[in-house]
Design a protein around this motif. Structure first.
Motif, PDB file in Angstrom:
ATOM      1  N   UNK A   1     112.044  26.620  64.465  1.00  0.00           N
ATOM      2  CA  UNK A   1     111.295  25.544  64.691  1.00  0.00           C
ATOM      3  C   UNK A   1     112.627  24.511  63.888  1.00  0.00           C
ATOM      4  N   UNK A   2     113.570  24.450  63.485  1.00  0.00           N
ATOM      5  CA  UNK A   2     115.234  23.578  62.655  1.00  0.00           C
ATOM      6  C   UNK A   2     115.001  22.547  64.175  1.00  0.00           C
ATOM      7  N   UNK A   3     115.723  23.215  65.364  1.00  0.00           N
ATOM      8  CA  UNK A   3     116.041  22.157  66.338  1.00  0.00           C
ATOM      9  C   UNK A   3     115.401  22.017  67.587  1.00  0.00           C
ATOM     10  N   UNK A   4     113.669  22.236  67.396  1.00  0.00           N
ATOM     11  CA  UNK A   4     112.752  21.979  68.292  1.00  0.00           C
ATOM     12  C   UNK A   4     112.862  20.640  68.088  1.00  0.00           C
ATOM     13  N   UNK A   5     112.525  20.030  67.660  1.00  0.00           N
ATOM     14  CA  UNK A   5     111.921  18.725  67.331  1.00  0.00           C
ATOM     15  C   UNK A   5     113.324  17.892  67.702  1.00  0.00           C
ATOM     16  N   UNK A   6     114.340  17.907  66.862  1.00  0.00           N
ATOM     17  CA  UNK A   6     116.027  17.282  67.559  1.00  0.00           C
ATOM     18  C   UNK A   6     115.788  16.947  68.426  1.00  0.00           C
ATOM     19  N   UNK A   7     116.143  18.585  69.401  1.00  0.00           N
ATOM     20  CA  UNK A   7     116.268  19.293  70.520  1.00  0.00           C
ATOM     21  C   UNK A   7     115.344  18.145  71.347  1.00  0.00           C
ATOM     22  N   UNK A   8     113.935  18.348  71.130  1.00  0.00           N
ATOM     23  CA  UNK A   8     113.394  17.196  72.028  1.00  0.00           C
ATOM     24  C   UNK A   8     113.228  16.000  72.200  1.00  0.00           C
TER      25      UNK A   8
END
Lengths: 302, 280
Positions: B119-126
């Motif tokens: 979940x930590x990467x999800x939004x930034x990656x998005x």
């Protein structure tokens, strides 16, 4: 020749490094920056233009007297308890199964294969089946507990309310324990047979051999295993998401779902990022302490 | 352990019976429910279908575009697996055979990314994918490529870790003999190390494939209607009014059988790989 040689290891690592950078490290930095911004759905197209908000997101997240902080704290405790139970039971089942299957007997190969099925099944297919089993009126669980064993007068709900936590733990254990089993089985194969033979010669019984040889020999494996199980379980998203959907009941509101909910459902990306950073700090701290403790104990053994 | 006494054998029998029940129940529910007509799964649970029907296995393909999801999952998982294993082989070879500056840092960095919640990467990656798309016109968000890129990093740390252990266990004498015969480092890797490490490579391939095939979080955010994978697609059997549980179970079985069969066939390698690589 010498120059090519020196550069070669870096060249070999390049693809892995580039990917780690793109998918993990850069997003992590971006996530940290975002946690200091007032980031709502209006800034999605260009997040860098979102206004700075200093420590506001953090303040909101840890203000335990207000709703956002209170629910975060609740989900933190839920996650801790969930992790302790799921890892504990998975480890117990895995150890017992590995020990019982160490010696060959008829049916051992078949059982070994069967026990790996939950690990092999895709998470969503397995968990969706559990959610069917936990349905109040049409599920197997209530059919067993109420219709056949008469344990309750009325059919309880399993996917909402207090029982949802139990349901979540059961599913997580079912799905996780085979990995413990697999790892411990591999670990058991490294114990030299002579140790058991010598112990048997000295008159040690099976249970004594288990306590004096098997369990101590598994300690290094267990140290890695427990850490890995802890991290996977604490961060588990798939199980609650497939079991409960986008918002879990308060009693089973795991932290990863909670952050997902804050970010993608209520569109407060700034707060979601701040919560992620706090979570990361917590995991780093626990891991550091754990590694420190286990390495010290290993030092004491030597 | 030698000559188990009766007390041990009884404990074993009871424990293993209960555990088998626990493990198999969902599988049996899947099979039994997938062969029922809809009215059966809408009433109280029963093991035996009132009328045996294969209808759900036909209907699953038309209720949702399951075949499309299947193809998407297959493309994404196979590509992610092949790429991640290739990259892991190169990295593990470097780490196992060379002493260079930053070696330790690399291992620690790669391994520690595994502990971070997705979940930590999800939004930034998005957001990064959206930005890259805006800047270069390369559509990563919503594309299979973006998902492949993401998935291949999921299994990478574990694969590298396991292969380093595996490569370490292959005697260097073999490398040196190859060098004397005039093999360069890459030829040595391809001709000597890779063949000797085949069980380990099979093991990490299985792991990488399963990771990609079962992933839910990124698939649910990073795909659109045309790139949807099975993990998201299966939710389509629940409509506003009805959940077609018999079809859900049939579809679950259909998407599980290939992975489970493959895994069970290759599980020997996974145990061998764990023994040599990770558990030392």
């Amino acid at each position: 020749m010498t120059r090519r040689r020196l550069g070669l290891p870096y060249l070999l690592l390049l693809p892995a490094l580039a990917l780690e950078l793109l998918i993990h490290l850069v997003p992590m930095v971006v996530g940290m920056v975002m946690s200091f911004k007032r980031l709502t759905q209006f800034y999605i197209r260009d997040w860098s233009t979102a206004p700075w908000s200093g420590l506001d997101n953090y303040r909101v997240s840890v203000d335990f007297s207000a709703p956002i902080g209170r629910s975060l704290l609740n989900s933190f405790w839920v996650t801790c308890l969930f992790t302790a139970l799921a890892v504990g039971f998975s480890w117990l089942l895995g150890t017992a199964a590995a020990v019982f299957l160490q010696e060959s007997f008829r049916g051992r190969g078949l059982l070994r294969t069967l026990f790996l099925v939950p690990y092999a099944l895709p998470v969503y297919a397995a968990v969706i089946t559990w959610s069917f089993m936990f349905q109040r009126d049409t599920g197997l669980v209530n059919h067993l507990l109420v219709d056949q064993l008469h344990l309750f007068d009325e059919k309880p709900f399993w996917l909402i309310g207090d029982n949802s936590f139990t349901a979540l733990v059961v599913v997580a254990v079912w799905k996780t324990w085979p990995f413990a089993f697999l790892t411990l089985m591999a670990g058991l194969q490294n114990i030299p047979r002579e140790l058991y033979e010598a112990a048997a010669m000295d008159g040690a019984g099976v249970w004594q051999q288990l306590r004096k040889i098997t369990l101590p020999s598994l300690r290094p494996v267990n140290q890695v295993l427990v850490l890995v199980l802890f991290l996977w379980t604490f961060n588990d998203f798939n199980t609650p998401y497939v079991l409960f959907g986008k918002s879990a009941p308060e009693q089973a509101d795991l932290i990863s779902i909670h952050i997902y909910q804050s970010s993608f459902v209520t569109w407060n990306f700034g707060a979601g990022s701040a919560m992620s950073v706090l979570l990361l700090l917590f995991l780093l701290l626990v891991t550091a302490v754990y590694l420190f403790l286990t390495s010290r104990r290993r030092g004491a053994d030597a | 352990m030698l000559r188990p006494p009766p007390s041990f054998r009884w404990a074993r029998r009871v424990f293993l019976t209960l555990l088998t029940g626990f493990v198999l129940t969902p599988v049996l529910v899947m099979v039994s429910s997938s062969l029922k007509p809809l009215r059966d799964v809408q009433g109280p649970f029963r093991w035996i279908p009132s009328e045996l029907t294969f209808r759900p296995y036909l209907d699953i393909w038309s209720t949702v575009p399951l075949a499309d999801y299947f193809v998407n999952s297959l493309i994404v998982s196979v590509s992610a697996t092949v790429l991640s294993v290739l990259i892991a082989i190169f990295s593990a070879y470097a780490v196992s055979r060379y002493r260079f500056r930053g070696r330790k840092l690399f291992t620690v960095t790669v391994l520690s990314t595994q502990m971070f919640p997705g979940i930590l990467f999800l939004l930034p990656l998005f957001l990064i994918f959206v930005n890259i798309g805006n800047a270069t016109g390369v559509a990563l968000y919503g594309s299979r490529g973006g998902l492949i890129l993401t998935y291949l990093t999921f299994s990478l740390p574990f694969s590298i870790w396991m292969l380093v252990g595996y490569f370490d266990s292959i005697p260097r004498d073999l490398d040196e003999a190859a060098a004397v015969d005039g093999c360069g480092p890459l030829r040595t890797l391809v001709r000597i190390v890779v063949p000797a490490a085949t069980p380990g490579i099979v093991a990490v391939s299985v792991y990488a494939f399963m990771t990609a095939w079962g992933e839910v979080l990124f698939a649910s955010v990073m795909t659109n209607d045309t790139t949807r994978t099975l993990s998201v697609g299966l939710q389509g059997y629940a409509t506003q009014n009805d959940v077609y549980w018999n079809q859900v179970m049939a579809a679950s079985l259909v998407v599980s059988v290939p992975v489970v069969a493959g895994f069970l066939l290759l599980q020997r390698y996974l145990v061998a790989g764990l023994t040599a690589g990770a558990v030392k």
